[in-house]
Write a protein that holds these residues in place. Structure first.
Motif, PDB file in Angstrom:
ATOM      1  N   ARG A  59     -54.294  13.762  40.640  1.00  0.00           N
ATOM      2  CA  ARG A  59     -55.412  14.374  41.171  1.00  0.00           C
ATOM      3  C   ARG A  59     -55.346  15.904  41.553  1.00  0.00           C
ATOM      4  O   ARG A  59     -54.034  16.118  41.763  1.00  0.00           O
ATOM      5  N   HIS A 178     -43.739   9.828  44.722  1.00  0.00           N
ATOM      6  CA  HIS A 178     -42.680   9.681  43.806  1.00  0.00           C
ATOM      7  C   HIS A 178     -41.767   8.554  44.339  1.00  0.00           C
ATOM      8  O   HIS A 178     -40.519   8.829  43.955  1.00  0.00           O
ATOM      9  N   HIS A 296     -40.343  17.467  41.935  1.00  0.00           N
ATOM     10  CA  HIS A 296     -41.600  16.986  41.677  1.00  0.00           C
ATOM     11  C   HIS A 296     -41.957  16.060  40.535  1.00  0.00           C
ATOM     12  O   HIS A 296     -42.963  15.803  40.023  1.00  0.00           O
TER      13      HIS A 296
HETATM   14  C1  LIG Z   1     -48.776  17.687  46.313  1.00  0.00           C
HETATM   15  S1  LIG Z   1     -49.105  16.529  45.168  1.00  0.00           S
HETATM   16  C2  LIG Z   1     -50.399  17.139  44.435  1.00  0.00           C
HETATM   17  C3  LIG Z   1     -51.563  16.216  44.099  1.00  0.00           C
HETATM   18  C4  LIG Z   1     -51.152  15.185  43.346  1.00  0.00           C
HETATM   19  N1  LIG Z   1     -51.512  15.613  41.940  1.00  0.00           N
HETATM   20  C5  LIG Z   1     -51.762  13.925  43.345  1.00  0.00           C
HETATM   21  O1  LIG Z   1     -52.246  13.189  42.416  1.00  0.00           O
HETATM   22  O2  LIG Z   1     -51.649  13.311  44.385  1.00  0.00           O
HETATM   23  C6  LIG Z   1     -47.640  17.133  43.956  1.00  0.00           C
HETATM   24  C7  LIG Z   1     -47.558  16.436  42.830  1.00  0.00           C
HETATM   25  O3  LIG Z   1     -48.534  16.495  41.908  1.00  0.00           O
HETATM   26  C8  LIG Z   1     -48.182  16.692  40.728  1.00  0.00           C
HETATM   27  N2  LIG Z   1     -48.367  18.118  40.022  1.00  0.00           N
HETATM   28  C9  LIG Z   1     -48.631  18.968  40.642  1.00  0.00           C
HETATM   29  N3  LIG Z   1     -48.926  20.227  40.149  1.00  0.00           N
HETATM   30  C10 LIG Z   1     -48.821  19.714  38.727  1.00  0.00           C
HETATM   31  C11 LIG Z   1     -48.765  20.364  37.570  1.00  0.00           C
HETATM   32  N4  LIG Z   1     -48.990  21.606  37.432  1.00  0.00           N
HETATM   33  N5  LIG Z   1     -48.592  19.664  36.308  1.00  0.00           N
HETATM   34  C12 LIG Z   1     -48.315  18.304  36.441  1.00  0.00           C
HETATM   35  N6  LIG Z   1     -48.162  17.818  37.595  1.00  0.00           N
HETATM   36  C13 LIG Z   1     -48.293  18.323  38.963  1.00  0.00           C
HETATM   37  C14 LIG Z   1     -46.594  16.241  40.457  1.00  0.00           C
HETATM   38  O4  LIG Z   1     -46.735  14.937  40.648  1.00  0.00           O
HETATM   39  C15 LIG Z   1     -46.389  16.845  42.201  1.00  0.00           C
HETATM   40  O5  LIG Z   1     -45.094  16.005  42.755  1.00  0.00           O
END
Ligand SMILES: C[S@@+](CC[C@H](N)C(=O)[O-])C[C@H]1O[C@@H](n2cnc3c(N)ncnc32)[C@H](O)[C@@H]1O
Length: 543
Positions: A59, A178, A296
């Motif tokens: 997301r 994660h 991440h």
């Molecule tokens: C703070 S959360 C952001 C929101 C997340 N995408 C969600 O679905 O809840 C951080 C996680 O999002 C994913 N993420 C963030 N930036 C990314 C990127 N540029 N490419 C791929 N995954 C990303 C990684 O799994 C990361 O640990």
């Protein structure tokens, strides 16, 4: 630069989050129909940010309509806050520093406090009986100095949301953590915290919940500083939806109570993603990559990482030893990075590239390379760095910062000239890495403007410039200082960083007086100055 008030509350549906223009701080969501915020017909029109999902990045947030640089996109208070994972002794009742070796402890849980009264503070009430289960006192900090024992506090406070604030708990459970991967990898600190909470504190949460809680904090938390300068961290379910790029598109700032404000750093088109940076944009490619993969679990594919020249800066690239003015580029093969000259094919391993950088950095740190040196000698060192690295390279940036610290108290024209030169070059690099209305650019524009104004005045005193040239130099300085004032004024009221705004405004006012101009003739500055009393009053109260 507009100052719209938007998105103080949030409504979530399967694919979108709509933010309305409410003046309350509560969130509304489909899951929380009992929530106070009434819907209104204008709701969807005022929404600036929506949530999207894809299989690679999960997301993420995008703008639903055009946003100008400086527009406020999101504002959120933490659902839980507490000390950083590793912290010097701070009071769990008020988050103030605990100084000295003699301090009171909570009579129930034996954690350090700043005063006996803090034992009954609302911040500490819920966690106290849980922490008290550690009767052998193996988890309580014993000494002064930094300790990793504080890691458990925020994890525990997040777990306690289940009974204290089910709405927030529900949103917390929905955050990325994660947890499975972290369980598999058994990272030492993660496991130590989880085991302590489950086995020593004997909480009635599942192991999965505890892994999730610690994982969600590591994946999503934001840090800020309290009025007395203590670093704290908090959990923000909405801000936690922002994905990472090594070239962010938004600027995040906080007030000293931990409310976060997200503004567009650059003009954004509908559908543009709100990107923050999880690392530091000034880290080289391999450090940024190591952080995003190890913490991440993704390999960054942002606009900067995709470009082998890092947006033309060659920020992490070594020079080719055979070709003039050529820089090696990273080539990724089965997860291994090799650096290669695009012209002659000369290669270096990742290890070799890192080793050379580390040797230069050690040189700045260990011996007193820059200490007690004249501006002439400092310039010489900077020239040597440029013989080995691109003038926009990470090592050059590090060296420039050490050089500027060395020259801090030196106000000779030679030193001022060098400072002006270095700040100017740093600004160029930051324009590429953190463009727009970012704190990094604001602070640099301020330093540059000050160096330019001091230089102009020094040359005038030495009678080596004409009046005309003196004025031209001051106008240049004023231009930079005005932009600094505009950027730094965006800090929220009650932010510690508002002091930078005050410094920039003072410097701009002095230059404007020298030039005999009125700062308020600039329409954008007039808006800032009309809010000034309010900003400064609040910042003084919290300084
Ligand atoms: C703070 S959360 C952001 C929101 C997340 N995408 C969600 O679905 O809840 C951080 C996680 O999002 C994913 N993420 C963030 N930036 C990314 C990127 N540029 N490419 C791929 N995954 C990303 C990684 O799994 C990361 O640990």
């Amino acid at each position: 630069m507009s100052m719209e008030r938007l998105c103080e509350c949030v409504e979530e549906s399967k694919t979108t989050i709509c933010c309305n223009d409410g003046r309350q701080n509560e969130y509304c969501s489909n899951d929380h129909h009992q929530c106070q915020q009434p819907r209104n017909d204008d709701h969807h029109h005022s929404c600036l940010v929506v949530e999207h999902t894809d299989s690679m990045a999960g997301r993420y947030l995008v703008t639903s309509r055009e946003a100008r640089a400086g527009n406020l996109l999101l504002r959120e208070s933490p659902v839980a806050m507490g000390p950083r994972a590793t912290s010097s002794l701070i009071c769990l009742g008020c988050h103030e520093a605990i100084l000295g070796t003699e301090f009171p402890r909570c009579p129930v849980c034996w954690w350090p406090l700043c005063s006996a009264a803090c034992a009954s503070s609302s911040l500490h009430q819920a966690e106290c009986p849980v922490l008290a289960a550690d009767t052998s006192r193996i988890g309580q900090p014993k000494v002064t100095g930094s300790t990793p024992r504080y890691d458990i506090i925020l994890v525990l406070r997040c777990l306690l949301l289940r009974d204290r604030n089910p709405l927030a708990w529900h949103r917390f459970l929905d955050m990325a953590s994660h947890a499975e991967r972290r369980m598999e990898e058994k990272e030492q600190h993660h496991m130590a915290t989880v085991r302590y909470i489950k086995e020593i504190l004997k909480v009635d949460y599942t192991l999965e919940d505890i892994h999730h809680a610690r994982g969600a904090i590591i994946t999503n938390c934001f840090e800020w500083r309290s009025p007395s300068g203590i670093s704290l961290r908090g959990v923000y379910p909405l801000l936690g939806r922002m994905n990472h790029s090594c070239r962010p598109t938004v600027a995040v700032s906080s007030d000293c109570k931990g409310s976060m404000f997200v503004r567009a750093a650059v003009d954004l088109q509908p559908g543009d993603q709100l990107y923050i940076t999880y690392t530091d944009t000034l880290e080289p490619l391999w450090e940024r990559r190591a952080y995003t993969t190890s913490t991440h679990f993704f390999s960054c594919d942002c606009v900067r990482c995709r470009d082998p020249t890092e947006l033309g800066l060659h920020y992490s690239s070594p020079k080719c030893e055979l070709c003039d003015q050529q820089f090696l580029e990273p080539r990724n093969w089965l997860g291994e990075v090799t650096w290669e000259c695009p012209l002659c094919g000369t290669q270096q391993t990742q290890q070799q590239v890192q080793l050379e950088v580390e040797q230069w950095l050690e040189h700045f740190d260990s011996d007193d390379t820059f200490l007690h040196t004249s501006p002439y000698a400092v310039r010489n060192i900077m020239d040597k760095v440029e013989e080995v690295f691109h003038p926009h390279h990470y090592v050059w940036v590090k060296a420039a910062h050490v050089a500027l610290r060395t020259l801090l108290e030196n106000h000779t024209t030679k030193a001022l000239d060098l400072k002006r030169h270095l700040w100017h070059r740093l600004l160029y690099i930051y324009n590429v890495l953190e463009p727009g209305l970012t704190k990094r650019r604001g602070a640099t524009l301020y330093e540059l403007g000050v160096a330019e104004a001091e230089m102009a005045r020094a040359e005038k005193r030495a009678e080596v410039v004409t009046d005309h040239f003196f004025k031209l130099q001051l106008q240049q300085a004023l231009c930079h200082l005005q932009e600094a004032v505009l950027i730094l004024s965006q800090e929220p009221p009650r932010s510690r960083d508002l002091r930078w705004y005050t410094h920039a405004l003072d410097a701009a006012t002095r230059v404007a007086q020298d030039l005999g101009v009125d700062l308020a003739t600039d329409p954008a500055l007039r808006v800032v100055l009309s809010n000034d009393d309010h900003l400064l009053h609040e910042s003084a109260q919290n300084a």
